[in-house]
Design a protein around this motif. Sequence first.
Motif, PDB file in Angstrom:
ATOM      1  N   CYS A 145      65.505  51.711   4.227  1.00  0.00           N
ATOM      2  CA  CYS A 145      66.370  51.888   5.391  1.00  0.00           C
ATOM      3  C   CYS A 145      66.352  53.364   5.777  1.00  0.00           C
ATOM      4  O   CYS A 145      66.544  54.239   4.933  1.00  0.00           O
ATOM      5  CB  CYS A 145      67.800  51.441   5.102  1.00  0.00           C
ATOM      6  SG  CYS A 145      68.921  51.726   6.511  1.00  0.00           S
ATOM      7  N   HIS A 155      71.061  55.991   3.021  1.00  0.00           N
ATOM      8  CA  HIS A 155      70.931  54.620   2.533  1.00  0.00           C
ATOM      9  C   HIS A 155      69.774  54.463   1.542  1.00  0.00           C
ATOM     10  O   HIS A 155      69.929  53.783   0.522  1.00  0.00           O
ATOM     11  CB  HIS A 155      70.771  53.638   3.695  1.00  0.00           C
ATOM     12  CG  HIS A 155      72.045  53.440   4.463  1.00  0.00           C
ATOM     13  ND1 HIS A 155      72.213  52.441   5.404  1.00  0.00           N
ATOM     14  CD2 HIS A 155      73.215  54.119   4.432  1.00  0.00           C
ATOM     15  CE1 HIS A 155      73.432  52.516   5.913  1.00  0.00           C
ATOM     16  NE2 HIS A 155      74.062  53.532   5.346  1.00  0.00           N
ATOM     17  N   MET A 170      68.613  51.528  -1.057  1.00  0.00           N
ATOM     18  CA  MET A 170      68.308  50.536  -0.030  1.00  0.00           C
ATOM     19  C   MET A 170      66.814  50.568   0.291  1.00  0.00           C
ATOM     20  O   MET A 170      66.359  51.262   1.212  1.00  0.00           O
ATOM     21  CB  MET A 170      69.147  50.788   1.221  1.00  0.00           C
ATOM     22  CG  MET A 170      69.118  49.631   2.196  1.00  0.00           C
ATOM     23  SD  MET A 170      70.418  49.755   3.426  1.00  0.00           S
ATOM     24  CE  MET A 170      70.175  48.178   4.264  1.00  0.00           C
ATOM     25  N   HIS A 181      71.660  49.982  10.391  1.00  0.00           N
ATOM     26  CA  HIS A 181      70.545  50.007   9.449  1.00  0.00           C
ATOM     27  C   HIS A 181      69.227  50.009  10.219  1.00  0.00           C
ATOM     28  O   HIS A 181      69.197  49.774  11.426  1.00  0.00           O
ATOM     29  CB  HIS A 181      70.571  48.769   8.531  1.00  0.00           C
ATOM     30  CG  HIS A 181      71.798  48.651   7.700  1.00  0.00           C
ATOM     31  ND1 HIS A 181      72.040  49.438   6.595  1.00  0.00           N
ATOM     32  CD2 HIS A 181      72.882  47.837   7.808  1.00  0.00           C
ATOM     33  CE1 HIS A 181      73.200  49.117   6.065  1.00  0.00           C
ATOM     34  NE2 HIS A 181      73.742  48.143   6.775  1.00  0.00           N
TER      35      HIS A 181
HETATM   36 CU   LIG Z   1      70.876  50.987   5.835  1.00  0.00          CU
END
Ligand SMILES: [Cu+2]
Length: 225
Positions: free
Chosen positions: A124, A129, A134, A74
């Motif tokens: 992210c 993501h 995210m 991440h």
């Molecule tokens: Cu991520």
Amino acid sequence: MYTRGLILSLLPVALCQYGGGNAGSSTTTTAAAAVASGSIQTVSVGEDGLVFSPNTLTAAVGSKVQFEFYPPTHSVAQSSFENPCAPLNSSAFFSGGFTTTGNGPNATTFTITINDTAPIWFYCGFPTHCESGMAGVINPPSNTSQTLSIYQAAAAAVGNTTRPKSVQGGVIGPAAAVSSGASTSTAATATATPTSGATAESLGRVDIVTSGFIAMIACAIAAAM
Ligand SMILES: [Cu+2]
Ligand SMILES: *[C@@H]1O[C@H](CO)[C@@H](O)[C@H](O)[C@H]1NC(C)=O
Ligand SMILES: *[C@@H]1O[C@H](CO)[C@@H](O)[C@H](O)[C@H]1NC(C)=O
Ligand SMILES: *[C@@H]1O[C@H](CO)[C@@H](O)[C@H](O)[C@H]1NC(C)=O
Ligand SMILES: *[C@@H]1O[C@H](CO)[C@@H](O)[C@H](O)[C@H]1NC(C)=O
Ligand SMILES: *[C@@H]1O[C@H](CO)[C@@H](O)[C@H](O)[C@H]1NC(C)=O
């Protein structure tokens, strides 16, 4: 005085269905209270799936937000509200990619300093993501047309995460003890040389130099404290 530790309100809401891109239904986890200047709040990155926990924070000017990375890979990057999943501009903060093995969190963190109360939108930068929901916001605007849910829905519609080019805008170093009081900050006071963590997720040479530079800044800060 502030009570020690952050109390997160864990809302018993159904988790976002990441594959479906139905981001409007995603859970919002909110930090309990504004935290005073000099204190540190921690955001877990990927501990609970493709989410930041909490993903909505109120942070005072002069306080810090420390991102702790969980497996597998991440990052955290700053965007605008209007263009989700893409760098705010050439000076947007970016942690670089963290690839973490084991259970996490990675011992190396990315910490930003809150300079003003303007909203800070973050996501992210790892492929897919952000558009899966995210993302998060520090000091969310009062404008009800600019909520995290709306950001996430727009992100799903964009369907494209742009990874910033440069690691910058924060301090990469060992995790600091989270302080909830106003007086002490323990950021980067740790003993050893801060690890230059952001080497994974295909960083180029320039990025490695940049993260090395950030580590040097962390050393300087540690020395000054
Ligand atoms: Cu991520
Ligand atoms: C990027 O955006 C921030 C927030 O609007 C602004 O303060 C900063 O000056 C901008 N940087 C560049 C290089 O445009
Ligand atoms: C922490 O992240 C760095 C940068 O991606 C990585 O090199 C290191 O192996 C990670 N630590 C663990 C324990 O996974
Ligand atoms: C509120 O947000 C919407 C969507 O970004 C924007 O069009 C509008 O101008 C904002 N309103 C105010 C008062 O800033
Ligand atoms: C995704 O973002 C990249 C980088 O900004 C851009 O080159 C590409 O055209 C975008 N793809 C789509 C489908 O928007
Ligand atoms: C706060 O200001 C410092 C010093 O100008 C800068 O390095 C940092 O990126 C700023 N923080 C954010 C979140 O923009």
